[in-house]
Design a protein around this motif. Structure first.
Motif, mmCIF file in Angstrom:
data_model
loop_
_atom_site.group_PDB
_atom_site.id
_atom_site.type_symbol
_atom_site.label_atom_id
_atom_site.label_comp_id
_atom_site.label_asym_id
_atom_site.label_seq_id
_atom_site.Cartn_x
_atom_site.Cartn_y
_atom_site.Cartn_z
ATOM 1 N N ASP A 69 27.751 10.281 27.422
ATOM 2 C CA ASP A 69 27.966 11.618 27.978
ATOM 3 C C ASP A 69 26.766 12.483 27.595
ATOM 4 O OD1 ASP A 69 28.800 14.368 28.329
ATOM 5 O OD2 ASP A 69 30.880 13.676 28.376
ATOM 6 N N VAL A 70 26.085 13.056 28.591
ATOM 7 C CA VAL A 70 24.864 13.821 28.320
ATOM 8 C C VAL A 70 25.132 15.067 27.481
ATOM 9 C CG1 VAL A 70 23.635 13.022 30.374
ATOM 10 C CG2 VAL A 70 25.067 15.062 30.516
ATOM 11 N N ARG A 71 26.383 15.490 27.391
ATOM 12 C CA ARG A 71 26.709 16.678 26.604
ATOM 13 C C ARG A 71 26.781 16.378 25.109
ATOM 14 N NH1 ARG A 71 31.828 17.863 30.396
ATOM 15 N NH2 ARG A 71 32.008 15.642 29.851
ATOM 16 N N ASN A 72 26.878 15.102 24.770
ATOM 17 C CA ASN A 72 26.875 14.685 23.365
ATOM 18 C C ASN A 72 26.370 13.251 23.296
ATOM 19 O OD1 ASN A 72 27.233 14.125 20.690
ATOM 20 N ND2 ASN A 72 29.455 14.401 20.677
ATOM 21 N N LEU A 73 25.082 13.101 23.028
ATOM 22 C CA LEU A 73 24.446 11.788 23.057
ATOM 23 C C LEU A 73 24.336 11.147 21.679
ATOM 24 C CD1 LEU A 73 21.635 12.658 25.622
ATOM 25 C CD2 LEU A 73 23.585 11.143 26.022
ATOM 26 N N SER A 74 25.048 11.697 20.702
ATOM 27 C CA SER A 74 24.968 11.151 19.348
ATOM 28 C C SER A 74 25.549 9.742 19.268
ATOM 29 C CB SER A 74 25.688 12.069 18.356
ATOM 30 O OG SER A 74 27.058 12.219 18.703
ATOM 31 N N SER A 78 19.164 10.264 37.548
ATOM 32 C CA SER A 78 20.374 11.088 37.575
ATOM 33 C C SER A 78 20.560 11.717 38.953
ATOM 34 C CB SER A 78 20.299 12.181 36.510
ATOM 35 O OG SER A 78 19.196 13.041 36.750
ATOM 36 N N PRO A 79 21.803 12.042 39.328
ATOM 37 C CA PRO A 79 22.053 12.624 40.654
ATOM 38 C C PRO A 79 21.260 13.896 40.940
ATOM 39 C CG PRO A 79 24.110 11.861 39.702
ATOM 40 C CD PRO A 79 23.069 11.720 38.631
ATOM 41 N N ASP A 80 20.939 14.682 39.902
ATOM 42 C CA ASP A 80 20.143 15.894 40.134
ATOM 43 C C ASP A 80 18.644 15.627 40.097
ATOM 44 O OD1 ASP A 80 19.559 15.554 37.452
ATOM 45 O OD2 ASP A 80 20.554 17.387 36.777
ATOM 46 N N GLY A 81 18.265 14.371 39.848
ATOM 47 C CA GLY A 81 16.861 13.985 39.882
ATOM 48 C C GLY A 81 16.045 14.379 38.671
ATOM 49 N N LYS A 82 16.679 14.851 37.608
ATOM 50 C CA LYS A 82 15.934 15.370 36.459
ATOM 51 C C LYS A 82 15.745 14.367 35.326
ATOM 52 C CE LYS A 82 17.313 20.183 37.275
ATOM 53 N NZ LYS A 82 17.999 21.378 36.704
ATOM 54 N N LEU A 83 16.633 13.389 35.221
ATOM 55 C CA LEU A 83 16.594 12.472 34.085
ATOM 56 C C LEU A 83 16.564 11.022 34.554
ATOM 57 C CD1 LEU A 83 19.300 14.134 31.788
ATOM 58 C CD2 LEU A 83 16.822 14.187 31.435
ATOM 59 N N ASP A 98 28.994 12.214 38.968
ATOM 60 C CA ASP A 98 29.099 13.576 38.440
ATOM 61 C C ASP A 98 27.854 14.007 37.678
ATOM 62 O OD1 ASP A 98 29.264 12.306 35.948
ATOM 63 O OD2 ASP A 98 31.361 12.837 35.597
ATOM 64 N N GLY A 99 26.955 13.058 37.370
ATOM 65 C CA GLY A 99 25.725 13.388 36.668
ATOM 66 C C GLY A 99 25.919 13.725 35.205
ATOM 67 N N VAL A 100 27.117 13.535 34.694
ATOM 68 C CA VAL A 100 27.422 13.857 33.298
ATOM 69 C C VAL A 100 27.484 12.597 32.444
ATOM 70 C CG1 VAL A 100 29.145 14.859 31.733
ATOM 71 C CG2 VAL A 100 28.642 15.970 33.918
ATOM 72 N N THR A 101 28.062 11.550 32.974
ATOM 73 C CA THR A 101 28.175 10.302 32.229
ATOM 74 C C THR A 101 27.358 9.203 32.902
ATOM 75 O OG1 THR A 101 30.208 9.737 33.427
ATOM 76 C CG2 THR A 101 30.446 10.852 31.300
ATOM 77 N N PHE A 102 26.988 8.208 32.108
ATOM 78 C CA PHE A 102 26.265 7.057 32.639
ATOM 79 C C PHE A 102 26.588 5.835 31.799
ATOM 80 C CE2 PHE A 102 23.383 9.266 29.740
ATOM 81 C CZ PHE A 102 22.879 8.250 28.939
ATOM 82 N N ALA A 103 26.249 4.668 32.332
ATOM 83 C CA ALA A 103 26.587 3.402 31.687
ATOM 84 C C ALA A 103 25.336 2.562 31.494
ATOM 85 C CB ALA A 103 27.601 2.638 32.533
ATOM 86 N N THR A 104 25.324 1.770 30.412
ATOM 87 C CA THR A 104 24.226 0.846 30.147
ATOM 88 C C THR A 104 24.796 -0.522 29.784
ATOM 89 O OG1 THR A 104 24.144 1.583 27.826
ATOM 90 C CG2 THR A 104 22.625 2.633 29.375
#
Length: 240
Positions: free
Chosen positions: A163-168, A102-107, A146-152
């Motif tokens: 979206d990391v705010r709702n990973l359900s 992740s852009p903030d390096g945490k995940l 933006d560090g909020v969304t990602f793609a796989t």
């Protein structure tokens, strides 16, 4: 390549004049493009199933240059390029095909020979949450700037947006035409995302449209990867 005899390159990455190449036998070769010779070379593993599937170069908050290597031996390894040594080693129960920090390096996004996507703590390697939705093995991942969304990207011929705010569940499902989604890249400004199938098709999406607007690039050839230029003006597609 210099440093190993008859190395067959399986993956490579370039960032800030550093090139890192991975090999089919677990080799890693690092070269600073502004310096002569090879800077560092090593074998990540001597496992029979040792292929290096992906490498990613990044800069830590302190300014140190690191890279991660994803391998078929179920390992994710983090290397410190200042000291030329292994700094972290995380082990999973299946082959790891790709990781993205992740852009903030945490995940870390971990994808591989498992339908579930693993979101893990980059310091400890502990799973934050498994993500469900894909139906087969995954090969690609990428964070939006933006560090909020990602793609796989998966062998089920889909790319899912999370979206990391709702990973359900994933917030979008993008379909390929013929094959697995093997490579994903965002532009540095986050306006566009490109995904590549194994052959013939590259899809470019307008992120601001909610991935509704798409341009499809259709040509003949097997695709080894893709990348946007840092200024976002060009898209490079490797074909062989």
């Amino acid at each position: 390549m210099e440093g190993f005899t008859q190395t067959q390159v399986s993956t490579l990455a370039v960032k800030d004049k550093l090139l890192v190449a991975g090999g089919f036998q677990g080799e890693l070769i690092c070269k600073h493009l502004d310096r002569p010779g090879i800077s560092f070379c090593s074998r990540t593993t001597y496992d029979d199933n040792a292929i290096t599937n992906a490498v990613e170069i990044y800069v830590t908050p302190s300014g140190a240059v690191h890279f991660t290597a994803s391998n078929n031996d179920c390992g994710v390894r983090d290397f410190d390029m200042e000291k030329f040594q292994l700094s972290k080693h995380f082990h999973f129960l299946w082959s790891v095909n790709h990781t993205s920090l992740s852009p903030d390096g945490k995940l870390l996004i971990i994808v591989g020979d498992n339908p579930d996507i693993m979101l893990v703590d980059s310091d400890t390697g502990k799973t934050v949450m498994p993500l469900h939705g894909h139906l087969d093995f995954s090969f690609a991942s990428a964070w939006h700037p933006d560090g909020v969304t990602f793609a796989t990207g998966n062998q089920d011929k889909t790319c899912r947006i999370w979206d990391v705010r709702n990973l359900s569940r994933s917030i979008a499902v993008l379909n390929g035409n013929l094959g697995a989604i093997r490579s994903i890249r965002y532009t540095s400004d986050g306006k566009y995302m490109a995904m590549a199938e194994p052959a013939d098709f590259v899809h470019v999406y307008d992120v601001k449209s909610g991935y509704e607007n798409e341009q499809e690039i259709d040509f003949f050839g097997e695709i080894s990867g893709l990348s946007f230029s840092p200024d976002t003006e060009s898209l490079f597609i490797g074909v062989w």
